[in-house]
Motif scaffolding. Structure first.
Motif, PDB file in Angstrom:
ATOM      1  N   ILE A 117      19.922  72.181 -23.812  1.00 31.80           N
ATOM      2  CA  ILE A 117      20.047  71.240 -24.918  1.00 31.80           C
ATOM      3  C   ILE A 117      18.698  70.572 -25.162  1.00 31.80           C
ATOM      4  O   ILE A 117      17.828  70.554 -24.298  1.00 31.80           O
ATOM      5  CB  ILE A 117      21.138  70.177 -24.672  1.00 31.80           C
ATOM      6  CG1 ILE A 117      20.799  69.328 -23.470  1.00 31.80           C
ATOM      7  CG2 ILE A 117      22.489  70.824 -24.525  1.00 31.80           C
ATOM      8  CD1 ILE A 117      21.618  68.068 -23.389  1.00 31.80           C
ATOM      9  N   SER A 118      18.522  70.036 -26.357  1.00 23.40           N
ATOM     10  CA  SER A 118      17.202  69.506 -26.691  1.00 23.40           C
ATOM     11  C   SER A 118      16.922  68.217 -25.928  1.00 23.40           C
ATOM     12  O   SER A 118      17.837  67.468 -25.595  1.00 23.40           O
ATOM     13  CB  SER A 118      17.095  69.269 -28.195  1.00 23.40           C
ATOM     14  OG  SER A 118      17.813  68.117 -28.555  1.00 23.40           O
ATOM     15  N   LEU A 120      15.692  65.685 -27.041  1.00 21.07           N
ATOM     16  CA  LEU A 120      16.079  64.551 -27.868  1.00 21.07           C
ATOM     17  C   LEU A 120      17.549  64.202 -27.656  1.00 21.07           C
ATOM     18  O   LEU A 120      17.901  63.038 -27.464  1.00 21.07           O
ATOM     19  CB  LEU A 120      15.830  64.860 -29.341  1.00 21.07           C
ATOM     20  CG  LEU A 120      16.102  63.629 -30.188  1.00 21.07           C
ATOM     21  CD1 LEU A 120      14.870  62.770 -30.288  1.00 21.07           C
ATOM     22  CD2 LEU A 120      16.648  63.996 -31.533  1.00 21.07           C
ATOM     23  N   THR A 121      18.422  65.219 -27.669  1.00 25.12           N
ATOM     24  CA  THR A 121      19.844  64.963 -27.449  1.00 25.12           C
ATOM     25  C   THR A 121      20.052  64.334 -26.079  1.00 25.12           C
ATOM     26  O   THR A 121      20.779  63.345 -25.945  1.00 25.12           O
ATOM     27  CB  THR A 121      20.652  66.269 -27.557  1.00 25.12           C
ATOM     28  OG1 THR A 121      20.320  66.921 -28.770  1.00 25.12           O
ATOM     29  CG2 THR A 121      22.135  65.994 -27.527  1.00 25.12           C
ATOM     30  N   LEU A 124      18.987  60.762 -26.218  1.00 28.67           N
ATOM     31  CA  LEU A 124      19.879  59.904 -27.011  1.00 28.67           C
ATOM     32  C   LEU A 124      21.202  59.649 -26.277  1.00 28.67           C
ATOM     33  O   LEU A 124      21.732  58.529 -26.317  1.00 28.67           O
ATOM     34  CB  LEU A 124      20.151  60.541 -28.376  1.00 28.67           C
ATOM     35  CG  LEU A 124      18.974  60.572 -29.355  1.00 28.67           C
ATOM     36  CD1 LEU A 124      19.348  61.309 -30.630  1.00 28.67           C
ATOM     37  CD2 LEU A 124      18.496  59.159 -29.689  1.00 28.67           C
ATOM     38  N   ILE A 125      21.727  60.672 -25.598  1.00 27.18           N
ATOM     39  CA  ILE A 125      22.977  60.468 -24.844  1.00 27.18           C
ATOM     40  C   ILE A 125      22.755  59.399 -23.780  1.00 27.18           C
ATOM     41  O   ILE A 125      23.557  58.474 -23.624  1.00 27.18           O
ATOM     42  CB  ILE A 125      23.457  61.784 -24.199  1.00 27.18           C
ATOM     43  CG1 ILE A 125      23.934  62.756 -25.274  1.00 27.18           C
ATOM     44  CG2 ILE A 125      24.581  61.524 -23.206  1.00 27.18           C
ATOM     45  CD1 ILE A 125      24.359  64.109 -24.738  1.00 27.18           C
ATOM     46  N   PHE A 126      21.648  59.512 -23.062  1.00 24.02           N
ATOM     47  CA  PHE A 126      21.387  58.517 -22.018  1.00 24.02           C
ATOM     48  C   PHE A 126      21.103  57.145 -22.623  1.00 24.02           C
ATOM     49  O   PHE A 126      21.406  56.128 -22.005  1.00 24.02           O
ATOM     50  CB  PHE A 126      20.246  58.978 -21.114  1.00 24.02           C
ATOM     51  CG  PHE A 126      20.725  59.830 -19.978  1.00 24.02           C
ATOM     52  CD1 PHE A 126      21.162  59.261 -18.793  1.00 24.02           C
ATOM     53  CD2 PHE A 126      20.780  61.210 -20.104  1.00 24.02           C
ATOM     54  CE1 PHE A 126      21.632  60.041 -17.753  1.00 24.02           C
ATOM     55  CE2 PHE A 126      21.248  62.001 -19.069  1.00 24.02           C
ATOM     56  CZ  PHE A 126      21.679  61.413 -17.889  1.00 24.02           C
ATOM     57  N   ASP A 231       9.288  63.190 -26.780  1.00 21.09           N
ATOM     58  CA  ASP A 231      10.692  63.162 -27.211  1.00 21.09           C
ATOM     59  C   ASP A 231      11.524  62.098 -26.496  1.00 21.09           C
ATOM     60  O   ASP A 231      12.281  61.370 -27.120  1.00 21.09           O
ATOM     61  CB  ASP A 231      11.356  64.533 -26.974  1.00 21.09           C
ATOM     62  CG  ASP A 231      10.759  65.609 -27.860  1.00 21.09           C
ATOM     63  OD1 ASP A 231       9.672  65.372 -28.402  1.00 21.09           O
ATOM     64  OD2 ASP A 231      11.382  66.666 -27.996  1.00 21.09           O
ATOM     65  N   ALA A 235      13.432  58.902 -28.083  1.00 19.98           N
ATOM     66  CA  ALA A 235      14.889  58.798 -28.022  1.00 19.98           C
ATOM     67  C   ALA A 235      15.345  57.551 -27.283  1.00 19.98           C
ATOM     68  O   ALA A 235      16.423  57.030 -27.556  1.00 19.98           O
ATOM     69  CB  ALA A 235      15.476  60.038 -27.342  1.00 19.98           C
TER      70      ALA A 235
END
Lengths: 294, 276
Positions: A117-118, A120-121, A124-126, A231, A235
């Protein structure tokens, strides 16, 4: 006569084959570098029509620029932690996965997944977990320290970013370690065990030397990625709090386009890149050593 | 015997703890995405009492997701098609002629140099260049990807080709085949494994990339999935379930891809790590 014709045809086709790649590469990879070097000697703000040449003044200015050095020091500290963390964790997990465990393929696939997974994702999740999940635990258990978002403190933010980076960044090195471990001849380990070597000695004198080329690759790859950090910072903190996590890449971009110090920012990027290039040269060196080793 | 057993238990315990650390963020994304805001503030970690798909509908209604998905898809597919055609084509003459021709030897090192050059040094001039050329859009981004992959892709491909004997091509040339025929009918099929490796590695890079699109793309309608996620989180930061649903939606394609191609993906990403 026919042969000459044949050669001509071959030369022409070969030239046409390389032409698209070479021209794309020249226009979008090489030309911008020279453009950048050119602008790094100017005081251009990136917008106005005219600018003047100021020699090495941008480069000299960097030495007394506290904000630049602050980013340098953040990136360096971050990189050291990243390299140490990734190396130790990937060796540890690699050794674990190399044991006789059931469902080895499943574990390998699961441990690798965060790499897909990227960044960035992942970041952002964290970001959401730091913002809501951990304070939730803190309130539940009544621990004051956990109730605040760790990204709001200067030190907490740095480790918050590092944790996500490790969470994703350990995956590929782990598989690299695992495949290096599988090249160790099983007879060697068995005979050493029969001779009475304990597991610490086994690691120190047998496994570690086999891992060494892989470890050097892991170190250099992560040196590079630590120095280019972007990134995760975007994020999680966008450089805050109070610029505590402003990475070099972020700083350069912000100065070039938001603060109109176009020429100066490029000069910074050139200095940073020279360091990264030095690291990359080391990488090729160590990779070549690996080939000799095999 | 007992010592061995303790050791086994230790190994499994450690592996399972690791599994939890990896899985928790995904678990949280999934369960949070089907909760309501009020439930999430009462119950962050548990399963939802009443699952709802409303967040997903809301995202679809807002209308930014599908364009971003299609942008990411178009950019990735066109870039991959470009890689699949351009990289083998360029690698073949360079690999076969760098031993005898000075020009091709120099070309090889010229292209290889890109492996050493970090994106930072060209990032700011590139943004300027894209704006000046009026291609700060999806197509310009694809050109950047094509240009950015040549060094590593060619390094892997020429390395692979150097292990392939030239007998077949020579025979075909003697039989009167043209260079184009030799390439399409002999070389390209032989290169399929390495082409697949390069494509998989680049596929993940292009699909997941945030830095280049964030710097190059100017328009809202050009946004890729990472840019969509970033903007979405910025806009609805406090609506946790909604934001988590957006992440889940953005992750679904790559999850499917990983499930199908897991073995090839691991191999592809490792080959780049070792050699690039």
């Amino acid at each position: 006569m026919k042969k000459i014709h044949k050669n001509q045809e071959r030369n022409l086709t070969h030239a046409l084959f390389v032409l698209p790649s070479v021209s794309l590469y020249t226009i979008f990879s090489i030309f911008p570098i020279f453009l950048g070097i050119y602008y790094s000697f100017t005081d251009w703000d990136g917008i106005k029509k005219n600018y003047s040449f100021i020699g090495f003044r941008n480069y000299i200015r960097m030495f007394s620029d506290k904000r630049f050095w602050h980013s340098v020091s953040f990136n360096l500290r971050y990189t050291i932690f990243l390299v140490l963390g990734v190396t130790l964790l990937s060796i540890g997990i690699g050794l674990l996965l190399n044991q006789k465990v059931r469902g080895k393929m499943f574990f390998r696939a699961a441990y690798f997944f965060p790499a897909v997974i990227s960044a960035l994702t992942g970041g952002l999740i964290f970001n959401q977990i730091y913002g809501k999940g951990i304070p939730f635990i803190g309130e539940l258990l009544g621990i004051g320290l956990l109730q605040k978002n760790i990204l709001t403190s200067k030190v907490g933010a740095q480790f918050g970013i590092l944790f996500v980076n490790l969470w994703q960044g350990v995956a590929i090195p782990t598989v690299l370690v695992l495949s290096a471990l599988q090249t160790i001849p099983q007879e060697l380990i068995e005979s050493a065990s029969l001779d009475g070597a304990d597991s610490r000695q086994l690691f120190r004198y047998l496994i570690f030397p086999f891992l060494l080329p892989t470890i050097s690759i892991i170190i250099i790859l992560n040196l590079k990625s630590g120095l280019m950090l972007y990134d995760y910072v975007m994020a999680l903190t966008t450089g805050g709090p109070a610029r505590a996590t402003e990475s070099l890449t972020m700083l350069i971009y912000a100065q070039a386009f938001d603060e109109m110090k176009f020429g100066y920012a490029i000069a910074e990027s050139i200095v940073v890149s020279v360091v990264i290039i030095a690291v990359s040269v080391l990488q090729i060196h160590s990779t070549n050593r690996k080939k000799v080793y095999e | 015997m007992t010592r061995k057993r303790i050791r086994t238990i230790g190994v499994y315990t450690a592996l399972i703890i690791g599994l939890f650390i990896i899985a928790i963020p995904f678990y949280l994304s999934l369960v949070s995405s089907v909760k309501t805001q009020s439930e999430l503030s009462r119950n962050f970690f548990g399963l939802p009492v009443k699952a709802t798909l409303e967040n997903y509908f809301t995202i679809m209604q807002k209308g930014d997701f599908l364009p971003a998905l299609s942008n990411s898809f178009v950019i990735t597919v066109v870039s991959l098609a470009g890689f699949a055609i351009l990289l083998p084509m360029a690698s073949y003459p360079i690999s076969r002629r760098m031993g005898t021709s000075r020009i091709y030897m120099m070309l090889y090192y010229y292209m290889l140099a890109s492996i050493f050059i970090p994106f930072q040094v060209k990032m700011i001039p590139i943004v300027k260049l894209m704006n000046t050329l009026n291609i700060a859009n999806r197509w310009g981004l694809i050109l950047l990807y094509l240009a950015g992959s040549t060094g590593e892709g060619m390094f892997l491909m020429t390395g692979y080709l150097s292990t392939i004997p030239t007998d077949m091509e020579e025979a075909a040339y003697i039989d009167g085949a043209s260079t184009w025929q030799v390439f399409t009918q002999i070389i390209a099929p032989v290169m399929r494994p390495i082409t697949a490796t390069v494509l998989i590695k680049n596929c993940l890079w292009v699909w997941n990339d945030f830095m280049m699109p964030s710097m190059v793309l100017r328009l809202r309608e050009d946004r890729t999935l990472p840019l969509f996620q970033y903007a979405f989180q910025g806009e609805y930061a406090t609506n946790y379930p909604l934001v988590f649903a957006a992440f889940v939606m953005a992750m679904i394609p790559i999850m499917i891809f990983y499930c199908i191609m897991q073995k090839n993906i691991i191999e592809g990403m490792m080959s780049g790590a070792v050699k690039g």
